[in-house]
Scaffold this active site. Sequence first.
Site, PDB file in Angstrom:
ATOM      1  N   CYS A   1      34.763  51.835  47.964  1.00 16.14           N
ATOM      2  CA  CYS A   1      36.314  51.738  47.965  1.00 16.14           C
ATOM      3  C   CYS A   1      36.991  53.188  47.921  1.00 16.14           C
ATOM      4  CB  CYS A   1      36.794  50.748  46.885  1.00 16.14           C
ATOM      5  SG  CYS A   1      38.572  50.520  46.756  1.00 16.14           S
TER       6      CYS A   1
ATOM      7  N   ARG B   1      33.149  40.297  42.777  1.00 14.08           N
ATOM      8  CA  ARG B   1      33.060  41.249  43.918  1.00 14.08           C
ATOM      9  C   ARG B   1      33.930  40.661  45.349  1.00 14.08           C
ATOM     10  NH1 ARG B   1      31.849  44.202  40.629  1.00 14.08           N
ATOM     11  NH2 ARG B   1      30.174  45.837  40.640  1.00 14.08           N
TER      12      ARG B   1
ATOM     13  N   ARG C   1      30.351  39.099  37.329  1.00 17.40           N
ATOM     14  CA  ARG C   1      30.502  40.043  38.328  1.00 17.40           C
ATOM     15  C   ARG C   1      31.377  39.724  39.469  1.00 17.40           C
ATOM     16  NH1 ARG C   1      26.851  44.273  39.189  1.00 17.40           N
ATOM     17  NH2 ARG C   1      26.880  45.241  41.109  1.00 17.40           N
TER      18      ARG C   1
ATOM     19  N   GLU D   1      31.060  43.940  51.684  1.00 15.17           N
ATOM     20  CA  GLU D   1      31.000  43.823  50.387  1.00 15.17           C
ATOM     21  C   GLU D   1      31.683  44.990  49.757  1.00 15.17           C
ATOM     22  OE1 GLU D   1      29.310  44.193  46.260  1.00 15.17           O
ATOM     23  OE2 GLU D   1      29.074  45.501  47.981  1.00 15.17           O
TER      24      GLU D   1
END
Length: 331
Positions: free
Chosen positions: A72, A156, A154, A110
């Site tokens: 990112c 995502r 988690r 992802e």
Amino acid sequence: MQYKMIDLFAGIGGIRIAFEENGAKCVRSSEIDKYACETYEINFNEKPLGDITKISPEELPKFDILTAGFPCQPFSLAGLRKGFEDARGTLFFDVARLIKAREPIAFFLENVEGIVNHDGGKTINVIENVLSELGYNFQWRIMNASDYGVPQNRKRWYCVGFRKDLRIGFEGQNGNFRAIYNFPKKCDLKFKVKDILDINVSDSYLVSKTCERNINIYIDKYKLSPRYDSTNVLIANEIRPSRCNFRSDGISPCLTAKMGTGGNNIPVYVEKMRKLTERECLRLMGFPEWYQIKPNTMHSYKQIGNSVVVTIVSMLAKEMIRVLKLVDSEV
């Protein structure tokens, strides 16, 4: 038909495993981290190509699906062109240029959940504009592993896209589609943290006396709180003199790349006062038992924290293959 995929920002190959579990074949991979490449080669007998910025489209074999767990990064929006060129200077641009040059029938991306609000929402806007400009119909979801059968907290960002000429839509879209892609529904946990723990573990995984002391500062207060559930194992993480987080709901805290910076960032099985092993962490990421990684090294923990939850990617990949085959069968 067996679909061919390329594995960009491959890490240790979690996305590859998920797609190959569903019948796809990986024909080329790319990863820049030296230690991740070593782990990848051990498991797949293949050395990934290095720096993606130096990969030309022509050197890649024929492939149908592009996959990428890209980092990112903020975009420079000085030009405000709101299109392909806005991505230049980032690693997403290299994903986009390979899509533009090779026009795969589908892609899978992802990233961390923070990509949605990153840089005030500008990052996700550029990504969406670029993917649309490249000629793809796509949708994304934020998915927490613990909502899809895997006991890890988690979250995502997962993005699935298909070339528009295939006329594959998504649930809730209106249009003349030949097939509809459905994101998986939430489900109960398939197992809990206690189910992935090994009995005989080397003493090399025991925590330091300092770490044990910091846990003991805060543990009594936690055990008196309504959050404590004695029927599940107690896991500690973010262990510092100033604080310590605990979970006893059968779900692991998020395994992050910070695990590679020191023992206090690796979740601790409190009853045994030891770190979770690499094998236990791999299980919490949905990796198969045959997967190999070097034991008790910080590099291995970092690689696991940087990887993907194979179980979730496999669900998404399975549905991608299903709709692609459905469309192919009509031709």
